[in-house]
Motif scaffolding. Sequence first.
Motif, PDB file in Angstrom:
ATOM      1  N   GLY A  40      45.944  39.334  40.752  1.00  0.00           N
ATOM      2  CA  GLY A  40      46.151  40.364  39.747  1.00  0.00           C
ATOM      3  C   GLY A  40      46.862  41.562  40.333  1.00  0.00           C
ATOM      4  O   GLY A  40      46.681  41.883  41.516  1.00  0.00           O
ATOM      5  N   THR A  41      47.653  42.234  39.526  1.00  0.00           N
ATOM      6  CA  THR A  41      48.423  43.387  39.968  1.00  0.00           C
ATOM      7  C   THR A  41      47.542  44.629  40.110  1.00  0.00           C
ATOM      8  O   THR A  41      46.363  44.625  39.743  1.00  0.00           O
ATOM      9  CB  THR A  41      49.541  43.700  38.972  1.00  0.00           C
TER      10      THR A  41
ATOM     11  N   LYS B   9      42.570  48.081  35.217  1.00  0.00           N
ATOM     12  CA  LYS B   9      42.057  47.725  33.890  1.00  0.00           C
ATOM     13  C   LYS B   9      40.705  47.030  33.993  1.00  0.00           C
ATOM     14  O   LYS B   9      39.756  47.356  33.266  1.00  0.00           O
ATOM     15  CB  LYS B   9      43.066  46.834  33.171  1.00  0.00           C
ATOM     16  N   LEU B  10      40.589  46.063  34.919  1.00  0.00           N
ATOM     17  CA  LEU B  10      39.344  45.321  35.073  1.00  0.00           C
ATOM     18  C   LEU B  10      38.212  46.242  35.526  1.00  0.00           C
ATOM     19  O   LEU B  10      37.080  46.141  35.027  1.00  0.00           O
ATOM     20  CB  LEU B  10      39.528  44.191  36.087  1.00  0.00           C
TER      21      LEU B  10
ATOM     22  N   ASP C 122      46.283  45.424  36.784  1.00  0.00           N
ATOM     23  CA  ASP C 122      45.202  44.504  36.400  1.00  0.00           C
ATOM     24  C   ASP C 122      43.881  44.955  37.001  1.00  0.00           C
ATOM     25  O   ASP C 122      42.828  44.920  36.333  1.00  0.00           O
ATOM     26  CB  ASP C 122      45.511  43.082  36.860  1.00  0.00           C
TER      27      ASP C 122
ATOM     28  N   GLN D 205      50.547  44.917  47.227  1.00  0.00           N
ATOM     29  CA  GLN D 205      50.231  44.152  46.027  1.00  0.00           C
ATOM     30  C   GLN D 205      50.917  42.794  46.048  1.00  0.00           C
ATOM     31  O   GLN D 205      50.280  41.753  45.828  1.00  0.00           O
ATOM     32  CB  GLN D 205      50.692  44.930  44.788  1.00  0.00           C
TER      33      GLN D 205
ATOM     34  N   TRP E 114      34.145  39.870  41.555  1.00  0.00           N
ATOM     35  CA  TRP E 114      35.567  39.853  41.915  1.00  0.00           C
ATOM     36  C   TRP E 114      35.803  40.717  43.143  1.00  0.00           C
ATOM     37  O   TRP E 114      35.032  41.622  43.444  1.00  0.00           O
ATOM     38  CB  TRP E 114      36.454  40.296  40.765  1.00  0.00           C
TER      39      TRP E 114
END
Length: 324
Positions: A296-297, A303-304, A300, A270, A252
């Motif tokens: 994704g924010t 978190k990822l 996000d 963002q 990613w």
Amino acid sequence: MLKTIGAAIVAMGISLGTQAQAQAQTYPSKPITMIVPFAPGGTVNLMGRLLANRMSEALGQTVIVENKPGGGGSIGANFVAKAPADGYTLLLATMGQQSIQPLLTKNLPYDAIRDFAPVALFSTVPNVLAVSADLPANNVAELVEYAKQHPGRLNMASAGMGSVNHLTGELFMYRSGAKFEHLPYRGAGPATADLLSGQVQVLFANLPNVLAYIKPGKVRVLAVASEQRSPAIPDVPTLAEAGVKDAVVESWYGVMAPAGTPPEVIRKLQDTVIDLAKDPSMIAHLAEQGAVPFAGTSADLAKLSGEETERWKRIIDSADVQTN
């Protein structure tokens, strides 16, 4: 006296808040630099330049791409970590640089969590097992057998120690029993060039890196390291279909800024990145490269990054990958 001091502090806070809002409203007022932490020619560079071009149009200011390769992405990441937190120096962040490199390198000059402000996620690409055209292996089983019969003969290139290419290769070796000699490069571009010339025999590459060379027969892709087959190469099986289980790796890409960058600036960046990832023309362009949007924010991305760090820690520990 205390009331006077308190009033001054409150006034200062209001003043700073007003300045931050004003900065966000006028941002960007000058060119932005996006640091790509790998050499030109690889997928990270491709994603960075594609995103920077579109961000330039959306923000009304030039977004300049600057390559700072080396250290599996850590040199470029460190540059951004130490840059002014004003939104004018950004990092094209990758899973390898953000979630894997900190697990393999003991003395990084930055903290991958503390020193960055996540901005947004942009795209994802599958990783593929590519081999040189002259290697006598037409599928994964033949490659594993050849490696076992010729120990020390197969060199595996990567974009650097701790890169996604490197760790995907380590995971493959652990799951399949094959052994390759790891040769780290300063980016996927140079690694791919040596695969094409036959200087190395194996490369776990991001699909966009080798897509143009598959049809002419310059490289042979034996499997895709994803849950599903890639629409760009539908005839190529997944690693699981080829007999290597639990070896799913999809790379990613996102954007990060130095820690302390004003929240209003982060929010503007963002929203810009997410809008671009959802734009139909961008989706089509990514598909041509073998990539897909992954909007994704900031939350996000944070978190990822954490989830991937935990996942790769388990893999690194179980595969006994050496740190440096």
